[in-house]
Scaffold this motif. Structure first.
Motif, PDB file in Angstrom:
ATOM      1  N   ASP A   1       0.733  -1.089  -0.068  1.00 10.90           N
ATOM      2  CA  ASP A   1       0.171  -0.065   0.097  1.00 10.90           C
ATOM      3  C   ASP A   1       0.948   1.245  -0.113  1.00 10.90           C
ATOM      4  N   PHE A   2       1.987   1.194  -0.202  1.00 12.20           N
ATOM      5  CA  PHE A   2       2.867   2.394  -0.416  1.00 12.20           C
ATOM      6  C   PHE A   2       2.528   3.178  -1.376  1.00 12.20           C
ATOM      7  N   GLU A   3       2.763   4.613  -1.054  1.00 14.98           N
ATOM      8  CA  GLU A   3       2.389   5.519  -2.180  1.00 14.98           C
ATOM      9  C   GLU A   3       3.821   6.408  -2.460  1.00 14.98           C
ATOM     10  N   PRO A   4       4.193   6.219  -3.439  1.00 15.84           N
ATOM     11  CA  PRO A   4       5.431   6.785  -3.848  1.00 15.84           C
ATOM     12  C   PRO A   4       5.463   8.382  -4.013  1.00 15.84           C
ATOM     13  N   PRO A   5       6.355   9.084  -3.082  1.00 16.21           N
ATOM     14  CA  PRO A   5       6.297  10.535  -3.105  1.00 16.21           C
ATOM     15  C   PRO A   5       6.645  10.973  -4.180  1.00 16.21           C
ATOM     16  N   VAL A   6       7.439  10.371  -5.218  1.00 21.86           N
ATOM     17  CA  VAL A   6       7.762  10.895  -6.357  1.00 21.86           C
ATOM     18  C   VAL A   6       7.949   9.901  -7.425  1.00 21.86           C
TER      19      VAL A   6
ATOM     20  N   HIS B   1      12.160   7.035  -8.657  1.00 23.30           N
ATOM     21  CA  HIS B   1      12.997   6.655  -7.547  1.00 23.30           C
ATOM     22  C   HIS B   1      13.025   5.199  -7.249  1.00 23.30           C
ATOM     23  N   PRO B   2      14.345   4.649  -7.597  1.00 24.76           N
ATOM     24  CA  PRO B   2      14.045   3.261  -7.369  1.00 24.76           C
ATOM     25  C   PRO B   2      13.853   2.641  -6.068  1.00 24.76           C
ATOM     26  N   LEU B   3      13.994   3.435  -5.107  1.00 26.86           N
ATOM     27  CA  LEU B   3      13.456   3.114  -3.750  1.00 26.86           C
ATOM     28  C   LEU B   3      12.015   3.087  -3.559  1.00 26.86           C
ATOM     29  N   PHE B   4      11.329   3.594  -4.448  1.00 28.68           N
ATOM     30  CA  PHE B   4       9.889   3.472  -4.400  1.00 28.68           C
ATOM     31  C   PHE B   4       9.488   2.946  -5.772  1.00 28.68           C
TER      32      PHE B   4
ATOM     33  N   ALA C   1       0.190   9.686  21.640  1.00 29.32           N
ATOM     34  CA  ALA C   1      -0.331   8.804  20.826  1.00 29.32           C
ATOM     35  C   ALA C   1       0.191   9.321  19.323  1.00 29.32           C
ATOM     36  N   GLY C   2       0.890   8.468  18.615  1.00 26.73           N
ATOM     37  CA  GLY C   2       1.279   9.062  17.443  1.00 26.73           C
ATOM     38  C   GLY C   2       2.716   9.662  17.262  1.00 26.73           C
ATOM     39  N   LYS C   3       3.200   9.511  18.330  1.00 25.97           N
ATOM     40  CA  LYS C   3       4.534  10.343  18.484  1.00 25.97           C
ATOM     41  C   LYS C   3       5.505   9.270  17.509  1.00 25.97           C
ATOM     42  N   LEU C   4       5.745   8.054  17.823  1.00 23.90           N
ATOM     43  CA  LEU C   4       6.320   6.980  17.242  1.00 23.90           C
ATOM     44  C   LEU C   4       5.556   6.709  15.876  1.00 23.90           C
ATOM     45  N   THR C   5       4.172   5.992  15.913  1.00 24.81           N
ATOM     46  CA  THR C   5       3.447   5.453  15.078  1.00 24.81           C
ATOM     47  C   THR C   5       3.216   6.486  13.783  1.00 24.81           C
ATOM     48  N   GLY C   6       2.981   7.574  14.283  1.00 16.78           N
ATOM     49  CA  GLY C   6       2.844   8.645  13.154  1.00 16.78           C
ATOM     50  C   GLY C   6       4.305   8.850  12.099  1.00 16.78           C
ATOM     51  N   ARG C   7       5.204   8.210  12.439  1.00 17.73           N
ATOM     52  CA  ARG C   7       6.193   8.225  11.294  1.00 17.73           C
ATOM     53  C   ARG C   7       6.390   6.922  10.522  1.00 17.73           C
ATOM     54  N   PHE C   8       5.113   6.213  10.711  1.00 13.24           N
ATOM     55  CA  PHE C   8       5.170   4.896   9.783  1.00 13.24           C
ATOM     56  C   PHE C   8       3.744   5.202   8.993  1.00 13.24           C
ATOM     57  N   ALA C   9       3.219   6.271   8.738  1.00 11.88           N
ATOM     58  CA  ALA C   9       2.063   6.586   7.773  1.00 11.88           C
ATOM     59  C   ALA C   9       2.044   6.210   6.434  1.00 11.88           C
ATOM     60  N   ASN C  10       3.160   6.027   5.770  1.00 10.88           N
ATOM     61  CA  ASN C  10       3.617   5.602   4.579  1.00 10.88           C
ATOM     62  C   ASN C  10       4.641   4.764   4.863  1.00 10.88           C
ATOM     63  N   SER C  11       4.659   3.525   5.434  1.00 10.56           N
ATOM     64  CA  SER C  11       5.792   2.690   5.606  1.00 10.56           C
ATOM     65  C   SER C  11       6.437   2.142   4.456  1.00 10.56           C
ATOM     66  N   MET C  12       7.954   2.284   4.313  1.00 10.28           N
ATOM     67  CA  MET C  12       8.721   1.445   3.506  1.00 10.28           C
ATOM     68  C   MET C  12       9.074   0.202   3.704  1.00 10.28           C
TER      69      MET C  12
ATOM     70  N   SER D   1       8.071   5.747   7.375  1.00 11.19           N
ATOM     71  CA  SER D   1       7.828   6.458   6.157  1.00 11.19           C
ATOM     72  C   SER D   1       9.048   7.091   5.723  1.00 11.19           C
ATOM     73  N   PRO D   2       9.304   7.339   4.220  1.00 14.64           N
ATOM     74  CA  PRO D   2      10.493   7.964   3.581  1.00 14.64           C
ATOM     75  C   PRO D   2      10.945   9.451   4.411  1.00 14.64           C
ATOM     76  N   ASP D   3       9.974  10.217   4.480  1.00 13.06           N
ATOM     77  CA  ASP D   3      10.132  11.309   5.120  1.00 13.06           C
ATOM     78  C   ASP D   3       9.977  11.250   6.666  1.00 13.06           C
TER      79      ASP D   3
END
Length: 381
Positions: free
Chosen positions: A130-135, A138-141, A184-195, A333-335
């Motif tokens: 379900d990853f959404e490429p930000p650009v 890019h080969p990582l995406f 809540a979300g302090k850590l999990t929020g960094r995984f919204a678009n998990s790689m 997420s990448p960002d």
């Protein structure tokens, strides 16, 4: 060890086994490590959260148990065996460009077992379905490759397992937020678009890598159990019997390392071989148990928590028979910001996870083509 936590007399406590050794375990005279059991259906209960945090702060490994539908693991092994039973030609169509230059994929896909390599195994990996490429471009995406020979049902089943692991990973991180009284979300929020990465691994029977040739490779083993993102031990992975207390030259399917990411959820068959380094430097067997996942923490999570959580060195012994495992690496997420969850300070040295991941890739041969493209300026990171 008490309740999966190192005690003052850790070396003596870990001599006790939770279950008797299997006759199919690798050749090892090491004592077994008793991991803390974490019931996954009770991850929001204070008692279980406290147990999770305590074990993760000391041992860095726990065992996830009590799954509502454990048949997902039988299904996952069936998917893996289906894939590795394919003709070589079908698998090689999915190989990354490092191994098959005419292919387009450079990040996700298949890698072959190489005779004489430091780590003799073959594998296939996908990213978050379900990853959404930000650009674009890019080969990582890049999009996940799938074997055409196995058809859409196989693909849907593999994606389903990956999504289950994503959900479980988020629940574990939410438990850490609860245990450390973080918002809540302090850590999990960094995984919204998990790689995140799901990797299937097969160690062929009779594998016997040449340690001399491994040394010539500079220790850049394919770190399959660690998702390719591992921090090598000071020995460069070339452990010897004299250092490890073993009676002869050490033989490894995956050498000593710590995972460099956030957390790993490992499904393994009953062959055994996983070992964890104890606080006194002794190696301890992790005896496989049915319908469980072994979870360990990565160096990045240790850094982002200011050392409150622990990334522990581990390795995999060369199996005496064909072995299958399926590690899932829960990645941000990448960002995602690389700042400490408690102080807000950046001790990682890069601004976001995308840059961190690229730095980790630079020492691994399976990402050689990707790194060369980055250095040539074909893509930005």
């Amino acid at each position: 060890m008490t309740n999966g936590v190192w005690t003052a007399d850790a070396s003596a406590a870990t001599m006790h086994r939770r279950t008797p050794p299997s006759p199919l375990e690798p050749r090892s005279a090491m004592p077994a490590l008793e991991l803390a059991d974490i019931p996954v259906q009770r991850l929001d209960e204070p008692e279980i959260v406290d147990r999770l945090v305590e074990a993760s702060s000391t041992v860095g490994f726990v065992q996830l148990v009590g799954f509502e539908d454990p048949s997902i693991f039988d299904d996952a092994f069936a998917l893996s065996r289906d894939f590795f039973s394919l003709p070589d030609a079908d698998k090689e169509r999915l190989a990354t460009r490092t191994w098959r230059p005419e292919n387009e994929n450079v990040y996700r896909g298949y890698f072959p077992a190489i005779e004489g390599a430091h780590a003799y195994k073959e594998g296939f990996e996908i990213g978050n379905p379900d990853f959404e490429p930000p650009v674009e471009g890019h080969p990582l995406f890049e999009a996940n490759p799938y074997p055409a020979a196995l058809g859409p049902p196989w693909r849907r089943s593999l994606d389903r397992y990956a999504r289950e692991m994503h959900r479980l990973g988020r629940r574990v991180l939410a438990a850490f937020e609860q245990g450390f009284e973080l918002p809540a979300g302090k850590l999990t929020g960094r995984f919204a678009n998990s790689m995140s990465t799901l990797r299937m691994i097969h160690y062929p029977q009779g594998a016997d890598p040449d340690p001399a040739r491994a040394a010539e490779s500079g220790g850049h083993a394919r770190a399959a159990e660690s998702g390719g993102h591992a921090r090598a031990a000071e020995s460069g992975g070339h452990a010897r019997a004299a250092e490890s207390g073993e009676p002869g030259p050490a033989r490894f399917a995956t050498p000593e390392h710590v995972d460099s990411g956030i957390l790993t959820l490992l499904l393994q068959d009953d062959t055994g071989g996983l070992q964890v380094k104890g606080p006194d430097g002794a190696w301890l067997d992790v005896v496989p148990r049915e319908n469980t996942l072994v979870m360990n923490l990565g160096a990045l999570l240790e850094t982002l928590t200011g050392g409150r959580l622990k990334a522990t060195e581990h390795r995999v012994l060369l199996p005496g028979r064909s072995r299958y495992s399926m590690p899932f690496f829960f990645e941000p997420s990448p960002d995602a910001a690389m700042t400490d969850l408690f102080t807000g300070r950046n001790d990682v040295g890069v601004p976001d996870y995308e840059h961190y991941l690229v730095e980790q890739m630079k020492v691994f041969v399976e990402y050689r083509d990707l790194v060369e493209r980055l250095r040539a300026g074909e893509v930005n990171a």
